[in-house]
Scaffold this active site. Sequence first.
Site, short mmCIF file in Angstrom:
data_model
loop_
_atom_site.label_atom_id
_atom_site.label_comp_id
_atom_site.label_asym_id
_atom_site.label_seq_id
_atom_site.Cartn_x
_atom_site.Cartn_y
_atom_site.Cartn_z
N ASP A 307 0.84 -1.22 0.00
CA ASP A 307 0.00 0.00 0.00
C ASP A 307 0.87 1.25 0.00
OD1 ASP A 307 -1.98 1.85 0.22
OD2 ASP A 307 -2.54 1.35 2.27
N GLU A 339 -1.97 10.62 -0.42
CA GLU A 339 -3.22 9.85 -0.40
C GLU A 339 -3.58 9.48 1.03
OE1 GLU A 339 -5.78 6.10 -0.72
OE2 GLU A 339 -3.96 6.47 0.41
N ASP A 368 -4.65 0.83 -6.46
CA ASP A 368 -4.18 0.95 -5.08
C ASP A 368 -4.26 -0.41 -4.40
OD1 ASP A 368 -3.49 1.87 -2.59
OD2 ASP A 368 -5.25 3.16 -2.31
N HIS A 462 -1.16 -1.08 6.71
CA HIS A 462 -0.77 0.09 7.51
C HIS A 462 0.11 -0.26 8.71
CE1 HIS A 462 -3.89 3.18 5.82
NE2 HIS A 462 -3.11 2.64 4.91
ZN LIG Z 1 -3.44 3.05 -0.56
#
Ligand SMILES: [Zn+2]
Length: 522
Positions: A307, A339, A368, A462
């Site tokens: 990501d 983003e 994405d 993340h």
């Molecule tokens: Zn992303």
Amino acid sequence: MAVLSKLALAASLALCGVSAAGIPQQQHPLTAPSSSSSSSSHSSSHETASDYSSLPLIDTEALQDSISVDALFKRAEKFYKFAQTSEEDYGHPTRVIGSTGHERTLNYIVNTLLDQGDYYSISTQEFPVTLSNVFESQLVLGNDVSKSAVPMGLTPATKDREPVHGHLVLVKNNGCDASDYPQNVKGNIAFIRRGECAFGDKSIGAGKAGAKAAVIYNTEPEELHGTLGEPTEYHVATFGIDGTEGKKVADELASGESVSAIAYIDAEVKKIQTVNVLAQTDQGDQDNCVMLGGHSDGVAEGPGINDDGSGSMSVLEVAVQLTKFKVNNCVRFAWWAAEEEGLLGSDFYAASLSEEENQKIRLFMDYDMMASPNFAYQIYNATNAESPAGSEELRNLYVDWYKSKGLNYTFIPFDGRSDYDGFIRAGIPAGGIATGAEAVKTKEEAEMFGGRAGEWLDPCYHQLCDDLNNLNRTAWEVNTKLIAHSVATYALSFDGFPKRELDTEMNAYGKTMKYHGPKLIL
Ligand SMILES: [Zn+2]
Ligand SMILES: *[C@@H]1O[C@H](CO)[C@@H](O)[C@H](O)[C@H]1NC(C)=O
Ligand SMILES: *[C@@H]1O[C@H](CO)[C@@H](O)[C@H](O)[C@H]1NC(C)=O
Ligand SMILES: *[C@@H]1O[C@H](CO)[C@@H](O)[C@H](O)[C@H]1NC(C)=O
């Protein structure tokens, strides 16, 4: 992919006073180094046209065949090295906006494009981003250190980055009106209930009333993670606390008890300039462009290899391979910045298009997260009933391709969680594919795609472990070939693809700003 905000509300982000920025070439054009064989500039379009006539016309099978997962992995290794250059500042690899890891990523993308000679006009579009770093914080309520206190996003530090002391003063109503703030807020710490107006407005209200700091308490049991939005001179250091602690203290204050507090936030808010990178073919109908993009930045927590290293590298690899072909329609590639801060780069770009430039973009395709380890082949369920006409034709192109390969796919909500959002709101058809973030894989999905039911589609979403081991080779190759197919299809022809419509309802909708950041604002 950004975290989905629970609320989408009008807010003043860094996107103020956008000027009419049009074609990428008019922004910050970058030219190939003079060492390249063509010493001539782009001034002669005849010469350019004849250069391309010897190339074979774009062919989807040929472009798909040029995609190799080994080439993608070589790029991934570079991205990881860029992330490692941030270790000194962040303590771990990251390509977050403002880091050296992100800067290196941008340089690499631009240099790779420059290496393609004069096939592309390359440009950058600069825009401001406000960032905050909280180094240390603590909130003491009465005799207890608060367990739920979280500094609000973009909060200023307490005075001199030192602890401040005062009485907690209960603010009336929701603290949305200057008259809600009692006189004795001055020199003390404002205690404010969540609701009715933005956290930022409450912080400003407290600041104007002379508070040293502000505490906003949730009306639900959960912790309160929010952001104050664009900083002003009136904002004061502001914490959010959960509803359990909040109710206890509010009840004490309401019954006339005195509760003292110590607030401490050591933080820094800074404004930086960053860039979107754009590359457009010099050949092909310049009034009819197919556009696609991924995002160049990642989150602070990790290196962001899936990501969206994966998508931005897929898009880059397709841009490199496309140079072997002649195209009928122009192809415009984008690498968006910020983003993860709330779709800032793509929003800035789409909102800054003049009407004329807007109309030249026939569609935008978002790429994405292309290689989630526990992947599903996901297609954004974009329909012409709810999004600009053409979005559904694009959705169906993805459907047809997966079907032709005998692969399963799922539809996922087209809910504004990635960079297509600004385009839809500007009336431009859009769509895309993904492989999944923090959604849990269902039993049915495990049967359709393999992998492990009950686990996240991207178990490292993340996080620090979004590294070179966080890519599924099969998914990455399959999806990059599909990206190649989408480019090849529209670079060849827009036959059967809806023409752009003027003054649709979507255009009107597109003129209102919404907040899409990862944090609550109210
Ligand atoms: Zn992303
Ligand atoms: C796709 O979107 C359409 C229109 O909103 C809706 O009717 C349909 O149920 C959706 N399909 C899936 C599988 O979510
Ligand atoms: C597609 O999903 C079905 C189950 O719904 C499964 O039996 C089949 O093997 C899957 N196809 C592929 C190519 O994975
Ligand atoms: C990628 O996914 C496929 C299908 O689920 C699986 O067979 C393969 O082992 C995965 N590869 C990696 C490197 O995780």
